[in-house]
Design a protein around this motif. Structure first.
Motif, short mmCIF file in Angstrom:
data_model
loop_
_atom_site.label_atom_id
_atom_site.label_comp_id
_atom_site.label_asym_id
_atom_site.label_seq_id
_atom_site.Cartn_x
_atom_site.Cartn_y
_atom_site.Cartn_z
N UNK A 92 -13.28 -12.81 -3.56
CA UNK A 92 -13.71 -13.46 -2.36
C UNK A 92 -15.24 -14.03 -2.68
N UNK A 93 -15.46 -14.64 -1.94
CA UNK A 93 -16.37 -14.93 -1.99
C UNK A 93 -17.39 -15.67 -0.33
N UNK A 122 -16.87 -9.04 3.22
CA UNK A 122 -16.78 -8.66 1.48
C UNK A 122 -15.85 -7.20 2.02
N UNK A 123 -16.98 -6.27 2.78
CA UNK A 123 -16.16 -4.90 1.94
C UNK A 123 -14.96 -5.27 2.83
N UNK A 124 -15.10 -5.39 4.09
CA UNK A 124 -14.02 -5.26 5.31
C UNK A 124 -12.65 -6.02 4.65
N UNK A 125 -12.81 -6.79 3.73
CA UNK A 125 -11.76 -7.73 3.26
C UNK A 125 -11.33 -6.54 2.24
N UNK A 126 -11.79 -6.16 1.52
CA UNK A 126 -11.84 -5.78 0.32
C UNK A 126 -10.76 -4.09 0.69
N UNK A 127 -11.05 -3.86 2.20
CA UNK A 127 -10.63 -2.36 2.74
C UNK A 127 -9.22 -2.31 3.54
N UNK A 128 -9.79 -4.07 3.86
CA UNK A 128 -7.68 -4.47 4.86
C UNK A 128 -6.87 -4.74 3.19
N UNK A 129 -7.04 -5.18 2.38
CA UNK A 129 -6.24 -5.59 0.90
C UNK A 129 -5.66 -4.52 0.35
N UNK A 130 -7.12 -3.43 0.48
CA UNK A 130 -6.20 -2.06 -0.46
C UNK A 130 -5.63 -1.34 0.21
N UNK A 131 -5.82 -0.95 1.45
CA UNK A 131 -5.34 0.30 2.64
C UNK A 131 -3.36 -1.03 1.92
N UNK A 336 -20.13 -13.59 -5.06
CA UNK A 336 -17.91 -13.39 -4.90
C UNK A 336 -18.28 -11.58 -4.90
N UNK A 337 -17.38 -10.91 -4.47
CA UNK A 337 -16.11 -9.85 -5.31
C UNK A 337 -15.49 -10.24 -5.69
N UNK A 338 -15.37 -9.11 -7.21
CA UNK A 338 -14.54 -9.29 -8.15
C UNK A 338 -13.69 -7.94 -8.18
N UNK A 339 -12.75 -7.88 -8.18
CA UNK A 339 -12.15 -6.10 -7.58
C UNK A 339 -10.14 -6.02 -8.30
N UNK A 340 -10.28 -5.03 -8.63
CA UNK A 340 -8.98 -4.90 -9.03
C UNK A 340 -8.24 -2.95 -8.47
N UNK A 341 -7.18 -3.18 -8.02
CA UNK A 341 -6.55 -1.91 -7.31
C UNK A 341 -4.90 -2.06 -8.68
N UNK A 342 -5.14 -0.57 -8.55
CA UNK A 342 -3.65 -0.25 -8.85
C UNK A 342 -3.05 0.87 -8.43
N UNK A 343 -1.74 1.44 -8.45
CA UNK A 343 -0.93 2.74 -7.82
C UNK A 343 -0.92 3.12 -9.23
#
Length: 357
Positions: A92-93, A122-131, A336-343
């Protein structure tokens, strides 16, 4: 004009004598708490650099044990190597500009204010998407709670038995997970939840109490041999309200402390879980606040519990820069905030869809 005048008053009629004063104190918007960093592990932080990077994670091999008697020939088994992948597929950017004239004449630093707000968004969008992801849901739009069942797998499944959302079907609690209901539901119905008040001598027949729900989640994790140390649960403000209304047994030793509720990490120990409250959990339809004791699948919220080793996240601000706008006299700030998440361990995650009873 700040002061009213009598209808016959004609002195200084245009109000120019009353100046407009702009305060240098800026009213900042409220911020939601972020919980993802507290409930996931970052073992793979630093192994990503660019969009599309893939981290291959080696699984522990399974070893069989055989009975032995004197003279039994020993046949060493072959070790099977297996892995799965975490794909860095989220970015996200933000971008904004401040004109030179606006910067020179403004009484506040808008670049600093906007940069701070951008970092929060950016942090809030990251929190929403990962949760949403680790609960089995996805967003239909940025900056909104996840509201659609997730059908997109990130990389390879950690467990072949998991669904497209990478979760195990047996770890998704719904109304059919409890046998105390007089009116039985069907798979997928949300669980009506209400406080079990003092004086109750039997189980309720048209709702489940918070203690009953969390106890079932704990039992599921126990059955999967998930360690008790490092367990967490994330609940919504609606669920927190019900827990506050629960009988006094919740306000003593089960908290693991004598201070009761407090801000931030709201409960340090409830049935072995650290309890976090978040507004970023999945919400379908009109959400968990819709009161209904009948079997329904339209309006509900989701709570999720698990172990800190169950989900991995890896993130970084890949680029933050300021440059001159070629089309105007202004500075452009973008990041730009770059991230990945994995179960990683779906057996270490339990979800429940619920609504107020």
């Amino acid at each position: 004009m700040a002061f009213a005048a009598d209808s016959g008053w004609g002195n200084l009629p245009n109000g120019k004598w009353s100046p407009v004063i702009y305060s240098k104190q800026v009213q900042l918007a409220f911020r939601k708490s972020s919980v993802v960093d507290a409930i996931t592990n970052n073992d793979y932080f630093g192994e990503i650099a660019n969009m599309g990077d893939t981290v291959r994670i080696i699984k522990e091999p399974e070893i069989s044990v055989s009975a032995y008697e004197r003279g039994t020939p020993i046949s060493p088994q072959d070790i099977i190597d297996a892995d799965f992948s975490m794909v860095v597929d989220r970015a996200n950017y933000f971008a904004f500009k401040v004109d030179d004239i606006e910067e020179a004449h403004s009484h506040v630093n808008f670049q600093s204010l906007a940069s701070d707000r951008a970092a929060y968004r950016l942090a809030d969008q990251y929190d929403q998407e990962v949760l949403g992801y680790l609960s089995g849901y996805k967003q239909s739009a940025l900056h909104g709670a996840a509201n659609t069942v997730n059908d997109v797998t990130n990389g390879d499944k950690a467990d072949a038995a998991a669904g497209a959302d990478e979760l195990l079907a047996g770890n998704k609690l719904d109304r059919t997970s409890f046998t105390n209901f007089t009116a039985a539901g069907v798979a997928g119905d949300s669980i009506p939840v209400a406080a079990r008040l003092p004086g109750a001598v039997s189980l309720p027949t048209d709702y489940v109490s918070p203690a009953m729900l969390v106890s079932r989640m704990a039992r599921k994790l126990d059955a999967a041999n998930v360690p008790t140390q490092g367990r967490w649960i994330v609940i919504s403000p609606e669920m927190m309200e019900i827990m506050r209304d629960e009988d006094s047994r919740l306000l003593n030793g089960d908290y693991g402390e004598s201070g009761g509720l407090r801000n931030g990490l709201v409960l340090n120990n409830f049935h072995g879980f650290k309890v976090h409250v978040s507004n970023n959990l999945p919400s379908v339809g009109t959400g968990a606040g819709t009161a209904d004791t009948s079997a329904q699948q339209v309006n509900y919220g989701v709570v999720v519990a698990g172990h800190e080793s169950a989900v991995a996240t890896a993130e970084q601000i890949n680029k933050t820069e300021t440059y001159r706008d070629p089309d105007s006299f202004a500075d452009v700030v973008r990041g730009m905030h770059l991230y990945g998440r994995k179960i990683l361990r779906p057996e270490g995650l339990i979800t429940a869809r619920y609504n107020l009873a």
